[in-house]
Design a protein around this motif. Structure first.
Motif, PDB file in Angstrom:
ATOM      1  N   MET A  33       0.834  -1.195   0.000  1.00 12.24           N
ATOM      2  CA  MET A  33       0.000   0.000   0.000  1.00 12.24           C
ATOM      3  C   MET A  33       0.874   1.252   0.000  1.00 12.24           C
ATOM      4  O   MET A  33       0.631   2.196  -0.762  1.00 12.24           O
ATOM      5  N   ILE A  34       1.890   1.271   0.846  1.00 13.29           N
ATOM      6  CA  ILE A  34       2.814   2.400   0.897  1.00 13.29           C
ATOM      7  C   ILE A  34       3.511   2.571  -0.451  1.00 13.29           C
ATOM      8  O   ILE A  34       3.680   3.693  -0.953  1.00 13.29           O
ATOM      9  N   ALA A  35       3.910   1.444  -1.061  1.00 11.77           N
ATOM     10  CA  ALA A  35       4.597   1.492  -2.358  1.00 11.77           C
ATOM     11  C   ALA A  35       3.719   2.136  -3.422  1.00 11.77           C
ATOM     12  O   ALA A  35       4.182   2.976  -4.206  1.00 11.77           O
ATOM     13  N   GLY A  36       2.441   1.760  -3.465  1.00 12.40           N
ATOM     14  CA  GLY A  36       1.530   2.339  -4.441  1.00 12.40           C
ATOM     15  C   GLY A  36       1.345   3.828  -4.233  1.00 12.40           C
ATOM     16  O   GLY A  36       1.313   4.613  -5.197  1.00 12.40           O
ATOM     17  N   ILE A  37       1.245   4.243  -2.975  1.00 10.55           N
ATOM     18  CA  ILE A  37       1.067   5.667  -2.653  1.00 10.55           C
ATOM     19  C   ILE A  37       2.323   6.463  -3.025  1.00 10.55           C
ATOM     20  O   ILE A  37       2.241   7.544  -3.617  1.00 10.55           O
ATOM     21  N   VAL A  38       3.489   5.920  -2.690  1.00  8.54           N
ATOM     22  CA  VAL A  38       4.753   6.596  -3.006  1.00  8.54           C
ATOM     23  C   VAL A  38       4.923   6.736  -4.514  1.00  8.54           C
ATOM     24  O   VAL A  38       5.324   7.786  -5.026  1.00  8.54           O
ATOM     25  N   ASN A  39       4.616   5.665  -5.241  1.00  9.74           N
ATOM     26  CA  ASN A  39       4.745   5.706  -6.692  1.00  9.74           C
ATOM     27  C   ASN A  39       3.834   6.792  -7.290  1.00  9.74           C
ATOM     28  O   ASN A  39       4.250   7.570  -8.156  1.00  9.74           O
ATOM     29  N   ALA A  40       2.598   6.831  -6.808  1.00 10.22           N
ATOM     30  CA  ALA A  40       1.653   7.842  -7.295  1.00 10.22           C
ATOM     31  C   ALA A  40       2.126   9.252  -6.960  1.00 10.22           C
ATOM     32  O   ALA A  40       1.991  10.176  -7.772  1.00 10.22           O
ATOM     33  N   GLY A  42       5.207  10.357  -6.654  1.00  8.28           N
ATOM     34  CA  GLY A  42       6.282  10.755  -7.552  1.00  8.28           C
ATOM     35  C   GLY A  42       5.798  11.054  -8.957  1.00  8.28           C
ATOM     36  O   GLY A  42       6.219  12.035  -9.584  1.00  8.28           O
ATOM     37  N   VAL A  43       4.905  10.207  -9.462  1.00 15.48           N
ATOM     38  CA  VAL A  43       4.447  10.361 -10.846  1.00 15.48           C
ATOM     39  C   VAL A  43       3.494  11.540 -11.003  1.00 15.48           C
ATOM     40  O   VAL A  43       3.663  12.388 -11.886  1.00 15.48           O
ATOM     41  N   VAL A  44       2.486  11.622 -10.136  1.00 17.59           N
ATOM     42  CA  VAL A  44       1.416  12.609 -10.319  1.00 17.59           C
ATOM     43  C   VAL A  44       1.839  14.009  -9.895  1.00 17.59           C
ATOM     44  O   VAL A  44       1.408  15.003 -10.498  1.00 17.59           O
ATOM     45  N   LEU A  45       2.670  14.137  -8.876  1.00 14.18           N
ATOM     46  CA  LEU A  45       3.036  15.463  -8.383  1.00 14.18           C
ATOM     47  C   LEU A  45       4.339  15.996  -8.953  1.00 14.18           C
ATOM     48  O   LEU A  45       4.653  17.179  -8.779  1.00 14.18           O
ATOM     49  N   SER A 109      -3.398   3.362  -8.549  1.00 11.54           N
ATOM     50  CA  SER A 109      -4.444   4.047  -9.299  1.00 11.54           C
ATOM     51  C   SER A 109      -5.274   4.966  -8.401  1.00 11.54           C
ATOM     52  O   SER A 109      -5.522   6.135  -8.734  1.00 11.54           O
ATOM     53  N   LEU A 110      -5.704   4.457  -7.251  1.00  8.16           N
ATOM     54  CA  LEU A 110      -6.509   5.261  -6.328  1.00  8.16           C
ATOM     55  C   LEU A 110      -5.722   6.456  -5.798  1.00  8.16           C
ATOM     56  O   LEU A 110      -6.246   7.579  -5.713  1.00  8.16           O
ATOM     57  N   ALA A 111      -4.455   6.218  -5.454  1.00 11.15           N
ATOM     58  CA  ALA A 111      -3.622   7.309  -4.955  1.00 11.15           C
ATOM     59  C   ALA A 111      -3.369   8.349  -6.049  1.00 11.15           C
ATOM     60  O   ALA A 111      -3.294   9.553  -5.773  1.00 11.15           O
ATOM     61  N   SER A 112      -3.249   7.896  -7.298  1.00  8.56           N
ATOM     62  CA  SER A 112      -3.054   8.833  -8.416  1.00  8.56           C
ATOM     63  C   SER A 112      -4.261   9.735  -8.573  1.00  8.56           C
ATOM     64  O   SER A 112      -4.128  10.945  -8.809  1.00  8.56           O
ATOM     65  N   ALA A 113      -5.460   9.152  -8.452  1.00 10.22           N
ATOM     66  CA  ALA A 113      -6.681   9.962  -8.545  1.00 10.22           C
ATOM     67  C   ALA A 113      -6.741  10.981  -7.409  1.00 10.22           C
ATOM     68  O   ALA A 113      -7.163  12.132  -7.604  1.00 10.22           O
ATOM     69  N   PHE A 114      -6.290  10.579  -6.228  1.00 12.47           N
ATOM     70  CA  PHE A 114      -6.300  11.494  -5.067  1.00 12.47           C
ATOM     71  C   PHE A 114      -5.287  12.622  -5.253  1.00 12.47           C
ATOM     72  O   PHE A 114      -5.629  13.804  -5.107  1.00 12.47           O
ATOM     73  N   PHE A 115      -4.043  12.283  -5.598  1.00 16.99           N
ATOM     74  CA  PHE A 115      -3.007  13.316  -5.749  1.00 16.99           C
ATOM     75  C   PHE A 115      -3.289  14.217  -6.944  1.00 16.99           C
ATOM     76  O   PHE A 115      -2.802  15.360  -6.991  1.00 16.99           O
ATOM     77  N   ALA A 119      -2.567  18.582  -8.356  1.00 14.20           N
ATOM     78  CA  ALA A 119      -1.650  18.855  -9.461  1.00 14.20           C
ATOM     79  C   ALA A 119      -2.290  19.831 -10.448  1.00 14.20           C
ATOM     80  O   ALA A 119      -3.471  19.726 -10.764  1.00 14.20           O
ATOM     81  N   THR A 120      -1.510  20.763 -10.908  1.00 13.18           N
ATOM     82  CA  THR A 120      -1.973  21.717 -11.918  1.00 13.18           C
ATOM     83  C   THR A 120      -1.070  21.605 -13.140  1.00 13.18           C
ATOM     84  O   THR A 120       0.138  21.361 -13.013  1.00 13.18           O
ATOM     85  N   GLU A 121      -1.643  21.790 -14.304  1.00 15.52           N
ATOM     86  CA  GLU A 121      -0.889  21.646 -15.543  1.00 15.52           C
ATOM     87  C   GLU A 121       0.158  22.744 -15.677  1.00 15.52           C
ATOM     88  O   GLU A 121      -0.098  23.915 -15.430  1.00 15.52           O
ATOM     89  N   GLY A 122       1.377  22.323 -16.036  1.00 16.50           N
ATOM     90  CA  GLY A 122       2.443  23.288 -16.301  1.00 16.50           C
ATOM     91  C   GLY A 122       3.482  23.405 -15.217  1.00 16.50           C
ATOM     92  O   GLY A 122       4.594  23.856 -15.478  1.00 16.50           O
ATOM     93  N   ALA A 123       3.135  23.006 -14.001  1.00 15.17           N
ATOM     94  CA  ALA A 123       4.111  23.143 -12.912  1.00 15.17           C
ATOM     95  C   ALA A 123       3.804  22.141 -11.801  1.00 15.17           C
ATOM     96  O   ALA A 123       2.650  21.956 -11.415  1.00 15.17           O
ATOM     97  N   SER A 124       4.855  21.515 -11.292  1.00 15.08           N
ATOM     98  CA  SER A 124       4.708  20.628 -10.144  1.00 15.08           C
ATOM     99  C   SER A 124       4.413  21.457  -8.902  1.00 15.08           C
ATOM    100  O   SER A 124       5.020  22.523  -8.703  1.00 15.08           O
ATOM    101  N   PRO A 125       3.495  21.018  -8.039  1.00 11.79           N
ATOM    102  CA  PRO A 125       3.217  21.770  -6.811  1.00 11.79           C
ATOM    103  C   PRO A 125       4.391  21.777  -5.849  1.00 11.79           C
ATOM    104  O   PRO A 125       4.392  22.540  -4.881  1.00 11.79           O
ATOM    105  N   ILE A 126       5.392  20.951  -6.119  1.00 11.89           N
ATOM    106  CA  ILE A 126       6.557  20.871  -5.227  1.00 11.89           C
ATOM    107  C   ILE A 126       7.813  21.427  -5.892  1.00 11.89           C
ATOM    108  O   ILE A 126       8.547  22.212  -5.285  1.00 11.89           O
ATOM    109  N   ALA A 127       8.075  21.025  -7.137  1.00 15.84           N
ATOM    110  CA  ALA A 127       9.311  21.415  -7.820  1.00 15.84           C
ATOM    111  C   ALA A 127       9.107  22.512  -8.850  1.00 15.84           C
ATOM    112  O   ALA A 127      10.055  22.893  -9.544  1.00 15.84           O
ATOM    113  N   GLY A 128       7.898  23.023  -8.981  1.00 14.28           N
ATOM    114  CA  GLY A 128       7.642  24.090  -9.940  1.00 14.28           C
ATOM    115  C   GLY A 128       7.762  23.599 -11.373  1.00 14.28           C
ATOM    116  O   GLY A 128       7.441  22.463 -11.696  1.00 14.28           O
ATOM    117  N   SER A 129       8.270  24.458 -12.246  1.00 12.81           N
ATOM    118  CA  SER A 129       8.380  24.122 -13.665  1.00 12.81           C
ATOM    119  C   SER A 129       9.786  23.701 -14.063  1.00 12.81           C
ATOM    120  O   SER A 129      10.099  23.603 -15.250  1.00 12.81           O
TER     121      SER A 129
END
Length: 304
Positions: A33-40, A42-45, A109-115, A119-129
């Protein structure tokens, strides 16, 4: 008739739950479960907001989501592409691997939908553009998630199953198949996006992700297997055992050129112990031949 059908259905459900219970324990459930959340995470945010691509079927899902302009979300493509492949490879990969993989993908998949809400298009909420930061940290974090899944007996991407199924018929190794698939994916992404900048940064994500997976699965301090060919096995084993307190295995051998009986001492150490081990061996037998190889993982009790 109805009672018979109910009894059969109840029996099949009971058997199914029994298989599921035997495939999981509390540690694997939690860590997958932790692995799925961590993966999401990194990918989504990190990757999705700046249109960078993950590797394998995760990257393919990202590309498909872009092609459909978000009408079908990335999280649904993850399920649609991965789950059928895991089920198709059930016979070869085994029930435990398949169930753990599907569980990890569903969590991913569920964590990706949550994160995705953050997320906004064009910039990561953490690392920017900053594309380099997004590529590095997205690859590293998703790699940690993927590696954790492998570490606990599953896979978060069906690409490995796809590779096992088709690589042999194509005359490729599994690793080569995965690399070729990802190369084609990034080329297609470049054509679709009309730019090669993002696919090139995605290669950085892929490379860092592989290293992160290796780190989680194999660890920073990989074990080393030493094979020592010597005429003084008893003395060497006595000193090695006293110095390291580890189990040692002896194998009979015969020298081709010397035409003399020899003994192979098999001994597992870590990289910090190699120099001391070599000194001990050559102090006893200066002609001893030592071969060192990496050990990806160790199982079983170390008998002395």
């Amino acid at each position: 008739m109805k009672r018979t059908i109910n009894r059969l259905f109840s029996g099949k459900m009971s058997a199914l739950f029994s298989i599921i219970r035997s495939s999981f324990d509390s540690a694997s459930l939690l860590m997958l479960m932790i692995a799925g959340i961590v993966n999401a995470f990194g990918v989504v945010l990190f990757l999705t907001p700046v249109a960078l691509y993950d590797s394998g079927l995760s990257g393919t899902s990202m590309l498909f989501a872009q092609l459909f302009s978000g009408a079908i979300p990335f999280s649904l493509f993850l399920i649609a592409l991965n789950v059928p492949l895991f089920l198709y490879g059930l016979k070869r990969q085994g029930t435990t691997f398949t169930l753990r993989s599907i569980y990890a993908v569903v969590i991913y998949s569920l964590a990706s939908a949550f994160f995705g809400r953050f997320a906004t298009e064009g910039a990561s909420p953490i690392a920017g553009s900053d594309l380099l930061l997004c590529a590095v940290f997205g690859g590293m974090i998703s790699g940690v998630g993927s590696g954790t899944t492998i570490r606990f007996g599953g896979a978060i991407d069906g690409m490995e199953v796809l590779a096992v199924i088709f690589s042999h018929s194509l005359g490729m190794t599994v690793g080569t198949f995965v690399m070729v698939y990802n190369a084609i994916l990034y080329v297609l992404a470049g054509i679709v996006m009309g730019s090669w900048l993002l696919p090139l940064y995605s290669i950085i994500t892929y490379a860092i992700g592989i290293k992160a997976v290796d780190f989680i699965v194999e660890g920073l301090d990989k074990a080393k297997a030493a094979m020592i060919v010597t005429n003084h096995p008893k003395e060497i084993c006595r000193e090695l055992s006293a110095a390291f307190g580890s189990g040692i295995t002896l194998m009979d051998a015969h020298g081709y050129y010397s035409d003399e009986p020899k003994t192979i001492v098999y001994f597992v150490v870590n990289r910090f112990q190699i120099a001391r081990m070599r000194t001990i061996v050559h102090d006893i037998d200066e002609h001893a031949f030592i071969s060192i190889t990496e050990v990806s993982d160790l199982f079983g009790k170390n008998a002395k």
